[in-house]
Design an enzyme around this catalytic site. Sequence first.
Site: not given
Length: 266
Positions: A2-3, A51, A251
Amino acid sequence: MPEGDVLRLTAERLDQALRGGPLVRAELRWPNVGGAELTGRTVTGCVSYGKHLLTRFDDGRTLHTHLRMEGAWRVVPTDGRTSAAGHPQVRAVLSTARWTAVGWRLGMLDLLRTRDEPRLLAHLGPDVLADDFGTHGLPEALDRWHAQGDRPLCDVLLDQAVVAGLGTIWMAESLFARRLHPWIPADSLSEDEVRGLLVTARRLVGGSVEIGRRRDLGEVPRSVHGRLGRPCRRCRTPIAVGQANEPPYERPVFWCPTCQAVSRPA
């Protein structure tokens, strides 16, 4: 993972559900804080920073949580069946008489003095969604950016020590919006280009928050992220995927080989 947009929306929903009502139930299922007593305490507010989530109590303590890859907070009615939260993957339960917040698969949980929050967050860059990002956060982010040397753009945007709140989605979408090749050196951009990139990132993440607040608007449209092999919305070139960072912290980076072609040394 989640950002910043997801964390901002989560903080707002927790704040709406918990703030002002004394807790009738409080369980922290975490080894170093399992015995902490929070029942009877009142939540004074819940905010996000990048975050990270900070839930503050009236006794001068703060519950810090991080969702990592799979975590989530869910808000359910206290008198409902799902408020029991007996699943082994539940890490925290905070209940008022009306609402219960259930922390699923949380990746990090700490209980600290509220006055120690700055020390906890000291390693992070400015929050891209902060109200004062344009006046205070952006100048600091530019200074931190210039210290990164020739690291690839995609790596720098993902670095929470430069600017907090961006992840793979908004890194990729911001670079696409600015037509920047993800792997050119960070120091090959002028200050105006860096400024434009960070302002664009803030605009995109902020737009996602606004859409999240109004669920009737549907999903956030994405130009490149998660669209491997599908035609670019600008030029119809198939979207490609590459890698940011070195293992084990790699990523995915979705990008358009035409719109984001190398225009300077990579």
